[in-house]
Design an enzyme around this catalytic site. Structure first.
Site, PDB file in Angstrom:
ATOM      1  CD  GLU A  47      -2.089  -2.089   1.844  1.00  0.00           C
ATOM      2  OE1 GLU A  47      -3.018  -2.898   1.765  1.00  0.00           O
ATOM      3  OE2 GLU A  47      -1.050  -2.303   2.507  1.00  0.00           O
ATOM      4  CB  THR A  48       1.459   4.027  -1.974  1.00  0.00           C
ATOM      5  OG1 THR A  48       2.542   3.147  -2.292  1.00  0.00           O
ATOM      6  CG2 THR A  48       1.946   5.466  -1.983  1.00  0.00           C
TER       7      THR A  48
END
Length: 280
Positions: A47-48
């Protein structure tokens, strides 16, 4: 070109570079959806996140959460990591708790010593899984349906199917087949014996999002906590280990206070710098 603040954090481990990494871009309000998605794909992390000004009264900040394949309404390690990044950047909550706005609504985060913990969000889907779905999930990780003690939908955003197995050794011995799993987001949990490294062992498989095995997963542990504590299958406070098979030392602290289930752990800033975005 716009230069923006960038952070990378290590979440759910007290040991350096043994948790789940998270990339965070600060003050990202002017970026387009395409820029967000392309950057998240480029980081190649599970995830970002992107920090933005809140839109909902009572929120301290807003976050958008992207995998390499799309956006999530909620995820656990991005919640703790984004909160830590916001605090490290000088964020000051309006109240005793930090309130994060995300796609699934408002999520409360509290400070617990040197750790952070979020209140597990409500389920979007909860209930027993159909036998054919359980059989497919079991086959995908090398089990028979009889090896599964209990199976439940524990979807709080990512769409988890949770399997309770008889013990941690069974969890650690799984050999997942991502092709057989398809788009199923699957989490498994089993108890360690007394005196083990933690109370439970957890593994998470998300091949549809480009993640064969997630290192440490807050949303899944939140779902397990709400399910197992309420069902009397876990104590009101316990620690789950995750990431063992892939060389991580994840530790997730789960606790029910009678009203909320809190999911916490360490979130440590490891990289601080800037990232350049060209105009869309």
């Amino acid at each position: 070109m716009r230069r923006m603040r960038f952070s990378q954090l290590d979440v759910f481990s007290s040991e350096s570079f043994r948790g789940n990494p998270l990339a965070v871009v600060h003050d990202a309000d002017d970026l387009t959806d395409d820029q967000l998605a392309r950057f998240a794909t480029w980081t190649n992390l599970s995830e970002t996140t992107f920090l933005l000004a809140p839109r909902t009264p009572g929120a301290d900040y807003r976050v958008r959460i992207f995998t390499v394949t799309g956006e999530l309404p909620f995820a656990g390690h991005p919640t703790l990591g984004s909160c830590r990044a916001w605090l490290e950047a000088g964020g000051r909550p309006a109240g005793d708790e930090i309130v994060q706005e995300c796609g699934s609504g408002l999520v409360r985060v509290r400070r617990a010593g040197d750790q952070l913990a979020f209140a597990a969000p409500p389920f979007l889907r909860f209930g027993p899984a159909d036998p054919d779905v359980v059989a497919r999930a079991a086959r995908a990780v090398g089990l028979s349906p009889d090896d599964v003690v209990a199976a439940q939908w524990i979807d709080n955003g990512p769409g988890w199917l949770g399997l309770l197995l008889r013990d941690a050794d069974t969890v650690l011995g799984l050999r997942p087949d991502p092709v057989a799993m398809g788009s199923l987001d699957l989490g498994v949990i089993g108890p360690h014996p007394v005196g083990g490294p933690a109370d439970f062992e957890v593994r998470a498989f998300v091949p549809g999002a480009g993640v064969s095995e997630d290192p440490v997963t807050g949303s899944l542990n939140a779902g397990f906590g709400r399910w197992l504590i309420d069902a009397g299958l876990a104590p009101a406070s316990y620690v789950a280990a995750q990431g063992t098979v892939i060389g991580r030392v994840g530790r997730v602290h789960v606790e029910s206070d009678g009203t909320d289930v809190w999911v916490g752990g360490h979130a440590t800033l490891r990289i601080a710098g800037t990232v350049d975005f060209r105009p869309a």
